[in-house]
Design a protein around this motif. Structure first.
Motif, PDB file in Angstrom:
ATOM      1  N   THR A 182     118.633 -64.990 -21.675  1.00 54.08           N
ATOM      2  CA  THR A 182     118.071 -65.420 -20.387  1.00 54.08           C
ATOM      3  C   THR A 182     119.061 -65.164 -19.264  1.00 54.08           C
ATOM      4  O   THR A 182     118.709 -64.644 -18.202  1.00 54.08           O
ATOM      5  N   THR A 237     118.664 -62.421 -16.219  1.00 50.25           N
ATOM      6  CA  THR A 237     118.759 -62.928 -14.849  1.00 50.25           C
ATOM      7  C   THR A 237     119.805 -62.157 -14.065  1.00 50.25           C
ATOM      8  O   THR A 237     119.586 -61.776 -12.911  1.00 50.25           O
ATOM      9  N   GLU A 294     126.188 -65.916 -10.802  1.00 48.85           N
ATOM     10  CA  GLU A 294     125.389 -65.485 -11.953  1.00 48.85           C
ATOM     11  C   GLU A 294     126.272 -64.843 -13.032  1.00 48.85           C
ATOM     12  O   GLU A 294     126.076 -65.069 -14.228  1.00 48.85           O
TER      13      GLU A 294
END
Length: 570
Positions: free
Chosen positions: A189, A193, A224
């Motif tokens: 995930t 992303t 991130e």
């Protein structure tokens, strides 16, 4: 960790996996022969019975064993390559075929960047699962059983002790798997992303630079990236801890088995050759399982990717009837259509329109929902209450649909290569046909002064102006010769010369083709047979240009404003 679904999907790779296991097993037998040969020589040396004849014979056997072992190991690597190649080819073909089956609204199920990551990195991880993990899994069961049978001839107690310790390694793997599955799901995930954000920021880098937002976006990317780093470190910590546990089990089991052999030798129940053989071969019991454990985490990563891949492949398309269009008039009828991209805001409200009259215009201010209608017609998103030749749009086969409908946007895709590459992908048109459509869009003179159809086009058409790119895109659409042309803001953000050339072509097409012209420039739709005026997702007016002007409503207001603005600019 054994995924029946994955094995079923990759049945073509199973013969290579079986051959890998056979090669590994033959290599194991060679190791046993080498060990026995060395033990026999040492035993003869201890008892002073070692002769040159024995040495020569044993060395010959060992040499032949080395040659056989080297050959099967080479074959094992070859079969691993073949199984990996077959895996990647099979999965990518099946994934691509599924995306084609879903059609242009595939983004309802997966983002483009995630699809790219799964089809590249995700399938590469599954390559490891098939080419390394699966053969090792089967071999890890076969090897200890084989060694157990051989060891029984020397010492029953040592054989059972060594065999009992072997299952403790997969038990530790299973325990780790319970924690790893959730962690690796977070890893993927975070990975997707990060990929989504990177792709979007890369595409918008020029815009961020212009508005001074590049530093802000860099901070977002750093956050991130840091999240991805943290989850990656957690995966590595889990791997190192599980490897430590497996090493403790392996070394502990080998030590205890060796102790039993030495104890038996001391008690006289085990021969010297037997004791030496068990000591030297004891770790071979655990090497396959230990190796399996080292592949386990890469395989788990691949399994996490496979879940996402199978989620796409399991999209139910049974309700998609795949009906095809005939050569009858391509009339589009929309009846009381509502649409929203999410639950927060409705984009279209009770839309009803028809293209029976041929040349249809859809106008309105920016954000009124004009382009959404075009995307729904093209099938980018699924909807109800839209029929083409009396067939629901959702029931039409997308590939057949594309043979009849041409969609021309304000942001054309221009490919790196040359003019011919951008006009004729499959090489099915003559040079004269290409020049004819270039002449229609008034680009023939420009390219003749360059290098003709071989004129180089840089990536994204960066060596062409916005108007030239749009006209080249229009020439491509003309060459394809569809039945319905949808122009979505095709004259936006281009020079006046290009705008006039494109509008002239659109008006010519409308004489013999069905055309839907979507624009905010009302001067472009004056010749349309039917004009629909959108305001905040609703059709508030319809009619031809003259009747709409006579209503003195929204269309008339917008027309007057734009006319005044154009006079001011001139």
């Amino acid at each position: 960790m054994f995924d029946k679904r994955l094995i079923k999907e990759l049945s073509d790779a199973l013969p290579y996996i079986i051959k890998q296991v056979i090669c590994q097993w033959i290599g194991l037998i060679c190791n046993v022969v080498l060990t026995l040969g060395l033990c026999y020589m040492f035993n003869q040396l201890i008892h002073h019975t070692l002769t040159m004849t024995i040495i020569v014979r044993i060395l010959f056997i060992l040499l032949m064993t080395f040659i056989i072992r080297g050959f099967v190991l080479k074959q094992q690597s070859h079969f691993a390559y073949l199984s990996a190649s077959q895996t990647k080819r099979t999965l990518r073909i099946k994934l691509f075929d599924k995306i084609r089956e879903i059609g242009m609204h595939y983004q309802d199920y997966v983002t483009t960047s995630e699809l790219v990551q799964l089809s590249v990195e995700g399938i590469n991880q599954l390559e490891t699962y098939v080419s390394l993990y699966l053969p090792q899994l089967f071999y890890s069961v076969l090897a200890p059983v084989t060694l157990f049978i051989i060891t029984l001839f020397f010492d029953t107690r040592s054989a059972f002790v060594l065999l009992i310790f072997v299952p403790l390694i997969p038990i530790s793997i299973i325990v780790v798997q319970k924690f790893a599955k959730k962690l690796l799901s977070k890893y993927w995930t975070s990975y997707t992303t990060l990929g989504d954000g990177f792709l979007e920021n890369l595409q918008g880098l020029t815009t961020f630079k212009i508005y001074g937002s590049d530093a802000y976006k860099q901070k977002q990317m750093n956050i991130e990236a840091e999240n991805f780093r943290k989850v990656t470190m957690r995966v590595l910590i889990m791997q190192l801890n599980s490897i430590s546990v497996m090493d403790i089990v392996a070394y502990g089991g080998a030590a205890l088995g060796s102790f039993c052999a030495l104890y038996g030798y001391d008690q006289g129940s085990v021969s010297l050759i037997g004791a030496m053989f068990i000591i030297l071969i004891s770790f071979e019991y655990f090497i396959p399982m230990r190796q399996l454990g080292s592949y386990f985490h890469i395989a788990m990563n691949g399994m996490a990717a496979s879940e996402k891949i199978f989620k796409i492949m399991d999209v139910d398309m049974n309700n998609h009837a795949h009906q095809t269009l005939s050569h009858q008039p391509m009339d589009i009828h929309i009846n009381h259509l509502d649409f929203s991209y999410d639950n927060d805001r409705q984009i279209l409200k009770d839309i009803s329109l028809s293209t029976d009259k041929g040349f249809t215009g859809i106008v309105g201010e920016s954000g009124s929902g004009k382009s959404t209608i075009a995307k729904l017609i093209m099938g980018y998103y699924q909807c109800e209450h839209m029929q083409i030749q009396g067939i629901e749009r959702s029931q039409l086969d997308d590939e057949d649909f594309m043979e009849h409908f041409i969609y021309v946007t304000h942001d054309p895709m221009i490919f790196k290569g040359n003019v011919r590459d951008n006009l004729d992908y499959l090489g099915q048109y003559t040079d004269q046909q290409c020049w004819d459509v270039l002449k229609q869009v008034q680009l023939d003179g420009y390219f003749k002064n360059q290098n003709g159809l071989e004129t180089e086009i840089l990536e994204s058409g960066s060596n062409l102006s916005g108007g030239q790119k749009q006209r080249l895109n229009l020439a491509r659409a003309l060459l394809y010769d569809g039945d319905v042309y949808i122009f979505d803001e095709a004259t936006s953000n281009i020079d006046v010369e290009s705008e006039e050339a494109i509008l002239d072509v659109i008006q010519q097409i409308a004489k013999y083709k069905k055309v839907i012209l979507i624009t905010h420039r009302l001067s472009s739709v004056q010749l349309c047979h039917e004009i629909y005026v959108l305001d905040e997702g609703q059709i508030v007016e319809k009619g031809d240009h003259e009747s709409l002007r006579a209503q003195h409503g929204l269309y008339d207001q917008l027309f007057i404003q734009q006319e005044a603005l154009e006079v001011y600019r001139s």
